[in-house]
Design a protein around this motif. Structure first.
Motif, PDB file in Angstrom:
ATOM      1  N   ARG A 190       0.868  -1.182   0.000  1.00 19.99           N
ATOM      2  CA  ARG A 190       0.000   0.000   0.000  1.00 19.99           C
ATOM      3  C   ARG A 190       0.903   1.230   0.000  1.00 19.99           C
ATOM      4  O   ARG A 190       1.863   1.303   0.769  1.00 19.99           O
ATOM      5  CB  ARG A 190      -0.895  -0.023   1.236  1.00 19.99           C
ATOM      6  CG  ARG A 190      -1.867   1.136   1.316  1.00 19.99           C
ATOM      7  CD  ARG A 190      -2.779   1.037   2.528  1.00 19.99           C
ATOM      8  NE  ARG A 190      -2.000   1.094   3.755  1.00 19.99           N
ATOM      9  CZ  ARG A 190      -2.093   0.210   4.751  1.00 19.99           C
ATOM     10  NH1 ARG A 190      -2.924  -0.795   4.676  1.00 19.99           N
ATOM     11  NH2 ARG A 190      -1.366   0.346   5.833  1.00 19.99           N
ATOM     12  N   VAL A 191       0.595   2.191  -0.845  1.00 21.49           N
ATOM     13  CA  VAL A 191       1.370   3.432  -0.947  1.00 21.49           C
ATOM     14  C   VAL A 191       0.487   4.589  -0.518  1.00 21.49           C
ATOM     15  O   VAL A 191      -0.654   4.710  -0.959  1.00 21.49           O
ATOM     16  CB  VAL A 191       1.860   3.678  -2.392  1.00 21.49           C
ATOM     17  CG1 VAL A 191       2.589   4.996  -2.493  1.00 21.49           C
ATOM     18  CG2 VAL A 191       2.729   2.553  -2.864  1.00 21.49           C
ATOM     19  N   GLN A 192       1.032   5.434   0.333  1.00 19.10           N
ATOM     20  CA  GLN A 192       0.321   6.639   0.788  1.00 19.10           C
ATOM     21  C   GLN A 192       1.159   7.859   0.421  1.00 19.10           C
ATOM     22  O   GLN A 192       2.261   8.033   0.931  1.00 19.10           O
ATOM     23  CB  GLN A 192       0.124   6.584   2.307  1.00 19.10           C
ATOM     24  CG  GLN A 192      -0.443   7.857   2.917  1.00 19.10           C
ATOM     25  CD  GLN A 192      -1.936   7.947   2.744  1.00 19.10           C
ATOM     26  OE1 GLN A 192      -2.625   6.985   2.987  1.00 19.10           O
ATOM     27  NE2 GLN A 192      -2.419   9.099   2.333  1.00 19.10           N
ATOM     28  N   PHE A 193       0.634   8.660  -0.502  1.00 22.64           N
ATOM     29  CA  PHE A 193       1.279   9.920  -0.845  1.00 22.64           C
ATOM     30  C   PHE A 193       0.728  11.007   0.065  1.00 22.64           C
ATOM     31  O   PHE A 193      -0.402  10.900   0.539  1.00 22.64           O
ATOM     32  CB  PHE A 193       1.011  10.282  -2.314  1.00 22.64           C
ATOM     33  CG  PHE A 193       1.699   9.372  -3.285  1.00 22.64           C
ATOM     34  CD1 PHE A 193       3.032   9.576  -3.607  1.00 22.64           C
ATOM     35  CD2 PHE A 193       1.029   8.309  -3.860  1.00 22.64           C
ATOM     36  CE1 PHE A 193       3.678   8.747  -4.491  1.00 22.64           C
ATOM     37  CE2 PHE A 193       1.668   7.466  -4.744  1.00 22.64           C
ATOM     38  CZ  PHE A 193       2.990   7.679  -5.062  1.00 22.64           C
ATOM     39  N   PRO A 194       1.500  12.060   0.310  1.00 23.04           N
ATOM     40  CA  PRO A 194       0.994  13.137   1.166  1.00 23.04           C
ATOM     41  C   PRO A 194      -0.322  13.699   0.636  1.00 23.04           C
ATOM     42  O   PRO A 194      -0.448  13.977  -0.551  1.00 23.04           O
ATOM     43  CB  PRO A 194       2.106  14.193   1.108  1.00 23.04           C
ATOM     44  CG  PRO A 194       3.326  13.438   0.707  1.00 23.04           C
ATOM     45  CD  PRO A 194       2.854  12.320  -0.161  1.00 23.04           C
ATOM     46  N   ASP A 195      -1.300  13.805   1.519  1.00 20.64           N
ATOM     47  CA  ASP A 195      -2.609  14.386   1.209  1.00 20.64           C
ATOM     48  C   ASP A 195      -3.371  13.621   0.125  1.00 20.64           C
ATOM     49  O   ASP A 195      -4.165  14.203  -0.608  1.00 20.64           O
ATOM     50  CB  ASP A 195      -2.476  15.855   0.790  1.00 20.64           C
ATOM     51  CG  ASP A 195      -1.769  16.686   1.848  1.00 20.64           C
ATOM     52  OD1 ASP A 195      -1.989  16.419   3.045  1.00 20.64           O
ATOM     53  OD2 ASP A 195      -0.988  17.580   1.466  1.00 20.64           O
ATOM     54  N   LYS A 196      -3.138  12.323  -0.004  1.00 18.67           N
ATOM     55  CA  LYS A 196      -3.821  11.491  -0.996  1.00 18.67           C
ATOM     56  C   LYS A 196      -4.366  10.237  -0.323  1.00 18.67           C
ATOM     57  O   LYS A 196      -3.954   9.860   0.759  1.00 18.67           O
ATOM     58  CB  LYS A 196      -2.865  11.056  -2.120  1.00 18.67           C
ATOM     59  CG  LYS A 196      -2.264  12.188  -2.900  1.00 18.67           C
ATOM     60  CD  LYS A 196      -3.296  12.801  -3.792  1.00 18.67           C
ATOM     61  CE  LYS A 196      -2.683  13.961  -4.560  1.00 18.67           C
ATOM     62  NZ  LYS A 196      -3.655  14.815  -5.137  1.00 18.67           N
ATOM     63  N   GLU A 197      -5.280   9.596  -1.012  1.00 18.74           N
ATOM     64  CA  GLU A 197      -5.805   8.311  -0.541  1.00 18.74           C
ATOM     65  C   GLU A 197      -4.759   7.223  -0.788  1.00 18.74           C
ATOM     66  O   GLU A 197      -4.023   7.280  -1.770  1.00 18.74           O
ATOM     67  CB  GLU A 197      -7.094   7.958  -1.302  1.00 18.74           C
ATOM     68  CG  GLU A 197      -8.269   8.845  -0.950  1.00 18.74           C
ATOM     69  CD  GLU A 197      -8.727   8.659   0.479  1.00 18.74           C
ATOM     70  OE1 GLU A 197      -8.816   7.506   0.936  1.00 18.74           O
ATOM     71  OE2 GLU A 197      -8.990   9.685   1.141  1.00 18.74           O
ATOM     72  N   PRO A 198      -4.711   6.211   0.098  1.00 18.64           N
ATOM     73  CA  PRO A 198      -3.751   5.126  -0.119  1.00 18.64           C
ATOM     74  C   PRO A 198      -4.086   4.323  -1.381  1.00 18.64           C
ATOM     75  O   PRO A 198      -5.252   4.152  -1.734  1.00 18.64           O
ATOM     76  CB  PRO A 198      -3.884   4.239   1.116  1.00 18.64           C
ATOM     77  CG  PRO A 198      -4.872   4.878   2.009  1.00 18.64           C
ATOM     78  CD  PRO A 198      -5.454   6.056   1.329  1.00 18.64           C
ATOM     79  N   LEU A 199      -3.051   3.857  -2.064  1.00 21.33           N
ATOM     80  CA  LEU A 199      -3.198   3.042  -3.260  1.00 21.33           C
ATOM     81  C   LEU A 199      -2.707   1.632  -2.960  1.00 21.33           C
ATOM     82  O   LEU A 199      -1.622   1.462  -2.410  1.00 21.33           O
ATOM     83  CB  LEU A 199      -2.371   3.615  -4.408  1.00 21.33           C
ATOM     84  CG  LEU A 199      -2.659   5.041  -4.845  1.00 21.33           C
ATOM     85  CD1 LEU A 199      -1.594   5.507  -5.837  1.00 21.33           C
ATOM     86  CD2 LEU A 199      -4.022   5.108  -5.486  1.00 21.33           C
ATOM     87  N   MET A 200      -3.491   0.634  -3.321  1.00 18.03           N
ATOM     88  CA  MET A 200      -3.073  -0.760  -3.163  1.00 18.03           C
ATOM     89  C   MET A 200      -2.472  -1.227  -4.489  1.00 18.03           C
ATOM     90  O   MET A 200      -2.961  -0.860  -5.557  1.00 18.03           O
ATOM     91  CB  MET A 200      -4.262  -1.651  -2.805  1.00 18.03           C
ATOM     92  CG  MET A 200      -4.822  -1.405  -1.421  1.00 18.03           C
ATOM     93  SD  MET A 200      -3.642  -1.777  -0.109  1.00 18.03           S
ATOM     94  CE  MET A 200      -3.437  -3.524  -0.311  1.00 18.03           C
ATOM     95  N   ALA A 201      -1.443  -2.055  -4.395  1.00 23.20           N
ATOM     96  CA  ALA A 201      -0.802  -2.587  -5.593  1.00 23.20           C
ATOM     97  C   ALA A 201      -0.353  -4.016  -5.343  1.00 23.20           C
ATOM     98  O   ALA A 201      -0.080  -4.403  -4.192  1.00 23.20           O
ATOM     99  CB  ALA A 201       0.382  -1.724  -5.988  1.00 23.20           C
ATOM    100  N   GLN A 202      -0.296  -4.778  -6.420  1.00 24.59           N
ATOM    101  CA  GLN A 202       0.149  -6.163  -6.338  1.00 24.59           C
ATOM    102  C   GLN A 202       0.799  -6.538  -7.659  1.00 24.59           C
ATOM    103  O   GLN A 202       0.364  -6.098  -8.726  1.00 24.59           O
ATOM    104  CB  GLN A 202      -1.030  -7.094  -6.078  1.00 24.59           C
ATOM    105  CG  GLN A 202      -0.659  -8.562  -6.084  1.00 24.59           C
ATOM    106  CD  GLN A 202      -1.831  -9.466  -5.749  1.00 24.59           C
ATOM    107  OE1 GLN A 202      -2.722  -9.083  -4.995  1.00 24.59           O
ATOM    108  NE2 GLN A 202      -1.836 -10.656  -6.308  1.00 24.59           N
TER     109      GLN A 202
END
Length: 172
Positions: free
Chosen positions: A109-121
């Motif tokens: 899971r990636v969390q950028f500042p002020d953004k929703e988390p993104l899931m990746a696989q």
């Protein structure tokens, strides 16, 4: 005549390579206001987390130790438990396994500042030939192959991180 042929090759070669769409891949880059990446994993001292930290250092990015909760201008990566699956590819006439396909599954899971988390696989796949007569050598080879797969997975995460950062900036 030979000299003209060599000159023609030198001049036409790069033209042919450029015309087919080939170009060198530059290192991943993140937006200038982001200078660190916080890495956390479900398992303490996960080998993939160490490989990812090493990969970030290679690309000139700074990793932040686990437990850093203040995102600020950091990107936060949370590595979910990785999986290793084996699929049978071939067997010896005696019925013993001759070859496996190793599938290393990475989820994060990636969390950028002020953004929703993104899931990746994604998956990293390798073929592995087994030899029941050389168990110790093959077990060491398997460890080395897993390390190589982790390093490749870490590079994939860093490259995807770069493209996801660009997409997150474009969304603004």
């Amino acid at each position: 005549m030979k000299k003209y042929f060599q000159i023609a090759i030198v001049l036409i070669g790069p033209l042919l390579v450029a015309s087919c769409g080939f170009h060198l891949r530059s290192g991943p880059s993140l937006p200038n206001d982001i200078n660190t990446v916080a890495i956390e994993s479900a398992r303490a001292h996960a080998p993939l987390a160490r490989a990812l930290d090493d990969s970030l250092n290679v690309y000139g990015l700074k990793g932040v130790p686990q437990g850093t909760r203040d995102l600020g201008q950091n990107i936060h990566i949370y590595l979910l438990p990785e999986q290793l699956e084996r699929q049978l590819l071939s067997v010896y006439p005696s019925g013993q396994v001759a070859e496996y396909e190793l599938i290393y599954i990475v989820r994060y899971r990636v969390q950028f500042p002020d953004k929703e988390p993104l899931m990746a696989q994604f998956e990293v796949v390798r073929d592995y030939q087994d030899d029941p007569d050389q168990v110790l050598a093959k077990s060491r080879e398997l460890e080395l192959m897993l390390d190589e797969m982790r390093n490749e997975a870490a590079d994939i995460i860093v490259r995807r991180l770069s493209s996801q950062a660009v997409a997150a900036q474009d969304a603004q």
